[in-house]
Motif scaffolding. Structure first.
Motif, PDB file in Angstrom:
ATOM      1  N   ILE A  29       6.337   8.586 -18.101  1.00 24.19           N
ATOM      2  CA  ILE A  29       4.891   8.786 -17.972  1.00 24.19           C
ATOM      3  C   ILE A  29       4.140   7.600 -18.571  1.00 24.19           C
ATOM      4  O   ILE A  29       3.228   7.036 -17.951  1.00 24.19           O
ATOM      5  CB  ILE A  29       4.466  10.096 -18.659  1.00 24.19           C
ATOM      6  CG1 ILE A  29       5.043  11.305 -17.916  1.00 24.19           C
ATOM      7  CG2 ILE A  29       2.939  10.208 -18.730  1.00 24.19           C
ATOM      8  CD1 ILE A  29       4.801  12.628 -18.607  1.00 24.19           C
ATOM      9  N   ASP A  30       4.517   7.219 -19.806  1.00 25.99           N
ATOM     10  CA  ASP A  30       3.863   6.075 -20.453  1.00 25.99           C
ATOM     11  C   ASP A  30       4.092   4.787 -19.670  1.00 25.99           C
ATOM     12  O   ASP A  30       3.204   3.933 -19.587  1.00 25.99           O
ATOM     13  CB  ASP A  30       4.388   5.921 -21.878  1.00 25.99           C
ATOM     14  CG  ASP A  30       3.965   7.074 -22.781  1.00 25.99           C
ATOM     15  OD1 ASP A  30       2.985   7.756 -22.446  1.00 25.99           O
ATOM     16  OD2 ASP A  30       4.634   7.292 -23.814  1.00 25.99           O
ATOM     17  N   SER A  39       0.559  10.491  -3.661  1.00 30.53           N
ATOM     18  CA  SER A  39       0.828  11.709  -2.888  1.00 30.53           C
ATOM     19  C   SER A  39       1.870  12.583  -3.575  1.00 30.53           C
ATOM     20  O   SER A  39       1.702  13.815  -3.678  1.00 30.53           O
ATOM     21  CB  SER A  39       1.299  11.344  -1.476  1.00 30.53           C
ATOM     22  OG  SER A  39       0.310  10.618  -0.781  1.00 30.53           O
ATOM     23  N   VAL A  40       2.944  11.973  -4.058  1.00 27.51           N
ATOM     24  CA  VAL A  40       4.009  12.731  -4.712  1.00 27.51           C
ATOM     25  C   VAL A  40       3.506  13.358  -6.008  1.00 27.51           C
ATOM     26  O   VAL A  40       3.775  14.541  -6.290  1.00 27.51           O
ATOM     27  CB  VAL A  40       5.219  11.817  -4.966  1.00 27.51           C
ATOM     28  CG1 VAL A  40       6.213  12.482  -5.905  1.00 27.51           C
ATOM     29  CG2 VAL A  40       5.906  11.462  -3.646  1.00 27.51           C
ATOM     30  N   LEU A  41       2.794  12.582  -6.813  1.00 30.10           N
ATOM     31  CA  LEU A  41       2.291  13.115  -8.081  1.00 30.10           C
ATOM     32  C   LEU A  41       1.251  14.211  -7.844  1.00 30.10           C
ATOM     33  O   LEU A  41       1.239  15.227  -8.561  1.00 30.10           O
ATOM     34  CB  LEU A  41       1.675  11.987  -8.907  1.00 30.10           C
ATOM     35  CG  LEU A  41       2.651  10.932  -9.455  1.00 30.10           C
ATOM     36  CD1 LEU A  41       1.882   9.851 -10.215  1.00 30.10           C
ATOM     37  CD2 LEU A  41       3.691  11.565 -10.370  1.00 30.10           C
ATOM     38  N   LYS A  42       0.394  14.038  -6.869  1.00 32.92           N
ATOM     39  CA  LYS A  42      -0.640  15.034  -6.571  1.00 32.92           C
ATOM     40  C   LYS A  42      -0.003  16.353  -6.125  1.00 32.92           C
ATOM     41  O   LYS A  42      -0.399  17.435  -6.590  1.00 32.92           O
ATOM     42  CB  LYS A  42      -1.577  14.511  -5.474  1.00 32.92           C
ATOM     43  CG  LYS A  42      -2.728  15.440  -5.112  1.00 32.92           C
ATOM     44  CD  LYS A  42      -3.644  14.766  -4.104  1.00 32.92           C
ATOM     45  CE  LYS A  42      -4.836  15.656  -3.750  1.00 32.92           C
ATOM     46  NZ  LYS A  42      -4.426  16.865  -3.000  1.00 32.92           N
ATOM     47  N   TYR A  95       7.980   6.725 -10.910  1.00 32.31           N
ATOM     48  CA  TYR A  95       8.324   5.638 -11.834  1.00 32.31           C
ATOM     49  C   TYR A  95       9.060   4.509 -11.109  1.00 32.31           C
ATOM     50  O   TYR A  95       8.742   3.326 -11.276  1.00 32.31           O
ATOM     51  CB  TYR A  95       9.178   6.172 -12.979  1.00 32.31           C
ATOM     52  CG  TYR A  95       9.561   5.114 -13.987  1.00 32.31           C
ATOM     53  CD1 TYR A  95       8.653   4.724 -14.970  1.00 32.31           C
ATOM     54  CD2 TYR A  95      10.800   4.498 -13.941  1.00 32.31           C
ATOM     55  CE1 TYR A  95       8.987   3.740 -15.893  1.00 32.31           C
ATOM     56  CE2 TYR A  95      11.143   3.515 -14.842  1.00 32.31           C
ATOM     57  CZ  TYR A  95      10.227   3.139 -15.819  1.00 32.31           C
ATOM     58  OH  TYR A  95      10.554   2.159 -16.715  1.00 32.31           O
ATOM     59  N   ARG A  96      10.035   4.890 -10.279  1.00 32.06           N
ATOM     60  CA  ARG A  96      10.795   3.877  -9.552  1.00 32.06           C
ATOM     61  C   ARG A  96       9.900   3.132  -8.560  1.00 32.06           C
ATOM     62  O   ARG A  96      10.020   1.912  -8.386  1.00 32.06           O
ATOM     63  CB  ARG A  96      11.972   4.531  -8.816  1.00 32.06           C
ATOM     64  CG  ARG A  96      13.020   5.148  -9.742  1.00 32.06           C
ATOM     65  CD  ARG A  96      14.094   5.883  -8.950  1.00 32.06           C
ATOM     66  NE  ARG A  96      15.024   6.578  -9.812  1.00 32.06           N
ATOM     67  CZ  ARG A  96      16.109   6.038 -10.356  1.00 32.06           C
ATOM     68  NH1 ARG A  96      16.398   4.769 -10.077  1.00 32.06           N
ATOM     69  NH2 ARG A  96      16.902   6.732 -11.134  1.00 32.06           N
ATOM     70  N   ASN A  97       9.027   3.855  -7.902  1.00 31.26           N
ATOM     71  CA  ASN A  97       8.119   3.237  -6.941  1.00 31.26           C
ATOM     72  C   ASN A  97       7.173   2.257  -7.621  1.00 31.26           C
ATOM     73  O   ASN A  97       6.898   1.164  -7.114  1.00 31.26           O
ATOM     74  CB  ASN A  97       7.311   4.333  -6.238  1.00 31.26           C
ATOM     75  CG  ASN A  97       7.350   4.213  -4.728  1.00 31.26           C
ATOM     76  OD1 ASN A  97       8.289   3.653  -4.175  1.00 31.26           O
ATOM     77  ND2 ASN A  97       6.349   4.743  -4.071  1.00 31.26           N
ATOM     78  N   ASN A 124       0.811  -1.217   0.000  1.00 33.16           N
ATOM     79  CA  ASN A 124       0.000   0.000   0.000  1.00 33.16           C
ATOM     80  C   ASN A 124       0.843   1.265   0.000  1.00 33.16           C
ATOM     81  O   ASN A 124       0.432   2.303  -0.505  1.00 33.16           O
ATOM     82  CB  ASN A 124      -0.937   0.006   1.204  1.00 33.16           C
ATOM     83  CG  ASN A 124      -0.195  -0.108   2.525  1.00 33.16           C
ATOM     84  OD1 ASN A 124       0.588  -1.022   2.715  1.00 33.16           O
ATOM     85  ND2 ASN A 124      -0.441   0.813   3.432  1.00 33.16           N
ATOM     86  N   LYS A 125       2.056   1.175   0.585  1.00 37.02           N
ATOM     87  CA  LYS A 125       2.885   2.374   0.638  1.00 37.02           C
ATOM     88  C   LYS A 125       3.360   2.765  -0.756  1.00 37.02           C
ATOM     89  O   LYS A 125       3.549   3.950  -1.033  1.00 37.02           O
ATOM     90  CB  LYS A 125       4.077   2.168   1.555  1.00 37.02           C
ATOM     91  CG  LYS A 125       5.175   1.267   0.997  1.00 37.02           C
ATOM     92  CD  LYS A 125       6.352   1.170   1.938  1.00 37.02           C
ATOM     93  CE  LYS A 125       7.446   0.287   1.348  1.00 37.02           C
ATOM     94  NZ  LYS A 125       8.599   0.138   2.269  1.00 37.02           N
ATOM     95  N   TYR A 126       3.570   1.786  -1.630  1.00 33.09           N
ATOM     96  CA  TYR A 126       3.985   2.104  -2.990  1.00 33.09           C
ATOM     97  C   TYR A 126       2.937   2.979  -3.679  1.00 33.09           C
ATOM     98  O   TYR A 126       3.255   4.014  -4.265  1.00 33.09           O
ATOM     99  CB  TYR A 126       4.176   0.824  -3.812  1.00 33.09           C
ATOM    100  CG  TYR A 126       5.403   0.012  -3.468  1.00 33.09           C
ATOM    101  CD1 TYR A 126       6.674   0.576  -3.502  1.00 33.09           C
ATOM    102  CD2 TYR A 126       5.288  -1.331  -3.135  1.00 33.09           C
ATOM    103  CE1 TYR A 126       7.793  -0.183  -3.199  1.00 33.09           C
ATOM    104  CE2 TYR A 126       6.406  -2.100  -2.830  1.00 33.09           C
ATOM    105  CZ  TYR A 126       7.654  -1.510  -2.867  1.00 33.09           C
ATOM    106  OH  TYR A 126       8.764  -2.259  -2.561  1.00 33.09           O
TER     107      TYR A 126
END
Length: 352
Positions: A266-267, A136-139, A157-159, A128-130
């Motif tokens: 992004i893709d 959260s980061v993207l928002k 992306y890494r996550n 769930n943390k992933y």
């Protein structure tokens, strides 16, 4: 670049040694010191390693030159450190001010130490943390549009790649235990594999966490919506590419490469999250198949008498209908069975 252009040629030699378990212990003590101390003093490491050897009553087998036969635990700790230095796991350095000997762990060695710790430590997977941290980061990046825009995309992306990798690892692990069922020859073995291994090592640590939380279904639409907007926002992607050149110097040769990588990330995240529900569904199916297979294996083994008596009974059941005389002759010629009689307590004759 070849792996052995990065690590020393004899880097893995300690892991195939007769004393490999003790070398691994020395590496884990080194990792613990590396994570807890800003600078690892040689004397502190020797002291910590000596204590571990004493507490576990471990003695090095005399397979290597340079280890005195009568060396105590402290001498063995010094020998182990010399071996780690010779194989490239750690480097020694003398501080300019205090002249104290310190230990430096190369970056490639630190990565292997983390891997060994992960493989040998009981850890629950917090899937769930992933998803939550990615959302959260993207928002936050989508709202602020500041200098950390590319960093947010790179982190997401890494996550996401780590999430998919862990899910695939879980699927492979369930498949492996499914295949191991065929190696079990009795009910006790099946139950031990399921409750002592599969339930503890797979279900509790990996499967239950992803089924307990609804983070994938809850945050996946928001992630996809943000990335969908970024995908068609050319000025925003250009801004990310320009930030990539300054925030990650040397990673991209030019602005065009940075634009391509930004679009690819992004893709890639969108593609990953498109396949996550399918991957989770396959994990559920494989989990159910394993449970059914374990149950079927238990039923089969419990109903299958593996003793000599059971085998003879199955042979007799498979014989064609024969007269009593022909059956006795057949048994006498092939199985060498004999009729046994006895007197019971009530003076009646019994036969078998």
């Amino acid at each position: 670049m070849s792996l052995f252009q990065v690590i020393p040629e004899n880097f893995f030699s300690i892991l195939v040694s007769q004393n490999k378990e003790i070398y691994l212990l020395a590496l884990m003590v080194l990792r613990r010191s590396y994570r807890s101390e800003l600078s690892i003093r040689k004397t502190d490491y020797i002291s910590a390693l000596t204590e571990e050897l004493i507490s576990r009553s471990l003695d090095l087998a005399p397979e290597d030159e340079g280890l005195p036969e009568d060396s105590g635990f402290s001498g063995q700790a010094h020998f182990l450190l010399r071996k780690l230095v010779a194989c490239g796991w750690v480097e020694e350095e003398t501080e300019d001010t205090s002249f104290a000997d310190t230990l430096i762990i190369p970056d490639y060695a630190a990565k292997f130490l983390s891997l060994f710790h992960e493989l040998t430590t009981d850890q629950h997977r917090e899937y769930n943390k992933y998803v939550f941290t990615t959302y959260s980061v993207l928002k936050n990046a989508n709202e602020t549009r500041d200098d950390y825009l590319f960093d947010a995309l790179d982190f997401a992306y890494r996550n996401t790649a780590a999430l998919v990798e862990d899910l695939k690892s879980l699927l492979s692990n369930i498949r492996r235990y499914h295949q191991l069922l065929s190696n079990q020859v009795d009910v006790k073995g099946v139950l031990a594999q399921h409750f002592d291994q599969f339930s503890e090592e797979v279900e509790k640590k990996f499967y239950h966490p992803i089924k307990t939380f609804d983070s994938v279904d809850r945050f996946r639409p928001g992630i996809m919506a943000i990335l969908g907007d970024w995908r068609v926002d050319t000025p925003l992607r250009d801004q990310m590419a320009e930030l990539a050149l300054t925030r990650a110097p040397g990673r991209f040769p030019d602005l065009f490469s940075a634009r391509q990588e930004t679009q690819a990330m992004i893709d890639g995240i969108i593609r990953y999250y498109d396949h996550v529900p399918e991957l989770v569904g396959e994990i559920d199916r494989k989990h159910r198949r394993y449970l059914v297979a374990a149950y079927d294996r238990i039923i089969y083994l419990s109903q299958s008498d593996q003793t000599i008596k059971g085998k003879v009974a199955r042979i007799l059941a498979a014989l064609p209908d024969l007269s009593q005389e022909d059956l006795e002759e057949l048994l006498d010629q092939n199985l060498q069975l004999f009729r046994v009689g006895w007197f019971s307590d009530n003076d009646q004759i019994g036969r078998a």
